[in-house]
Design a protein around this motif. Sequence first.
Motif, PDB file in Angstrom:
ATOM      1  N   TYR A 193       0.738  -0.967   0.015  1.00 59.10           N
ATOM      2  CA  TYR A 193       0.248   0.275  -0.121  1.00 59.10           C
ATOM      3  C   TYR A 193       0.719   1.057  -0.154  1.00 59.10           C
ATOM      4  CZ  TYR A 193      -4.357  -2.551   1.871  1.00 59.10           C
ATOM      5  OH  TYR A 193      -5.822  -3.337   1.767  1.00 59.10           O
ATOM      6  N   LYS A 231      -8.449  -3.029   3.943  1.00 60.00           N
ATOM      7  CA  LYS A 231      -6.465  -3.920   4.955  1.00 60.00           C
ATOM      8  C   LYS A 231      -6.896  -5.060   4.892  1.00 60.00           C
ATOM      9  CE  LYS A 231      -3.991  -2.838   7.939  1.00 60.00           C
ATOM     10  NZ  LYS A 231      -4.100  -4.349   9.052  1.00 60.00           N
ATOM     11  N   THR A 286       2.465  -8.095   4.185  1.00 56.24           N
ATOM     12  CA  THR A 286       1.711  -7.511   3.900  1.00 56.24           C
ATOM     13  C   THR A 286       3.324  -5.724   3.851  1.00 56.24           C
ATOM     14  OG1 THR A 286      -0.390  -7.027   3.719  1.00 56.24           O
ATOM     15  CG2 THR A 286      -0.237  -4.403   3.837  1.00 56.24           C
ATOM     16  N   ILE A 339       3.365  -1.734   4.427  1.00 52.63           N
ATOM     17  CA  ILE A 339       2.540  -0.220   4.256  1.00 52.63           C
ATOM     18  C   ILE A 339       3.436   0.939   4.015  1.00 52.63           C
ATOM     19  CG2 ILE A 339       1.011   2.096   5.431  1.00 52.63           C
ATOM     20  CD1 ILE A 339       0.011  -1.101   6.768  1.00 52.63           C
TER      21      ILE A 339
END
Length: 340
Positions: free
Chosen positions: A206, A252, A259, A261
């Motif tokens: 992200y 999310k 992941t 970010i």
Amino acid sequence: MKGLKLGSKIIFVINSLAAFLLLISYVLPYVPPKSFASLSVLSLGVPLLILLNAIFFVYWLLRVKKQMLLSLVVLLLGWSYINSMYKFSSSSDVKDDANFSVMSFNVRLFNRFDWLPRKTIKEDILKFIKSEEPDILCLQEYRSGDPISLDGYYDFNARYTEGIKSGQTIFSKFPIINSGSLEFPNTYNNAIFVDIVKQTDTLRVYTFHLQSSGIETDVEKLKKETSGHLFKQVRSTFRAQQDQVELFLDHKSKSNYKTIITGDFNNTPYSYIYRMIKGDEFNDTFEAAGNGFGRTYDFKFFPLRIDFILADESFTVNGFKTFDVKLSDHYPIKTTLSLP
């Protein structure tokens, strides 16, 4: 305060106020801006409060006065805050084929409005990126109408994409198999994501740019602003950021991928916003492997770290660097990660 002269008593009163405000700031990560926006504003001043208390501690220590205990105790209670502001140790990148790098950089529209006096900012940014060759590159305040091209990279939103706000883009040396955007209402800001394939793993990355307060960093211009207007502006910004983070967290939560970010949070590590994004499952890569102040924003009064790369616990953080290059009002950051 017995035994202190008048001047020392005044200094201790100021010391007490600084210690009290720093103590209060320790609860700010748990205070939603929507409920207590005025109190949340204090989070912006935490680096200054830490520095003030450190100065007061040294001042009383050199005079061998017991008043030094006040700031010492408050600083020790907030040791994790100091660790977020300044890293006393560093970690060098481990050269290993399993490593890959992630860079985040707010490029400030490539200096479109000549904030910096140089006319070659865009070219200089491109040269810098090519010299570092990050495996994953996340850019904020990026102009898709004036795109850059990077050989050997897949990209998402690097050029005009219908229905998706410009501003954020992600480049990746690994194949992108899925991508999308989370549009924040009533603002130019948004979040984008890509799912990439690295060997046998699918990773989600992200990047976003949360609501900006729009506060001037130029001292002379800042002096012209009234404190009431600044206070109101920051309160409104923090409330908007909370709405944006809630949308992001909901998005999310629907993914099971490992992941990362990245982005410009427009807030500090001492805020509710940061705590909600980081949660318990993510590591702040600066805290894991950075050094020094880790300043990411060019604010003249004290070092501000408002740009972050967070990696969930699946990743090992092997290195982190903040680049001292004047190409924007932000400084680029890069981390080196690996997977078991």
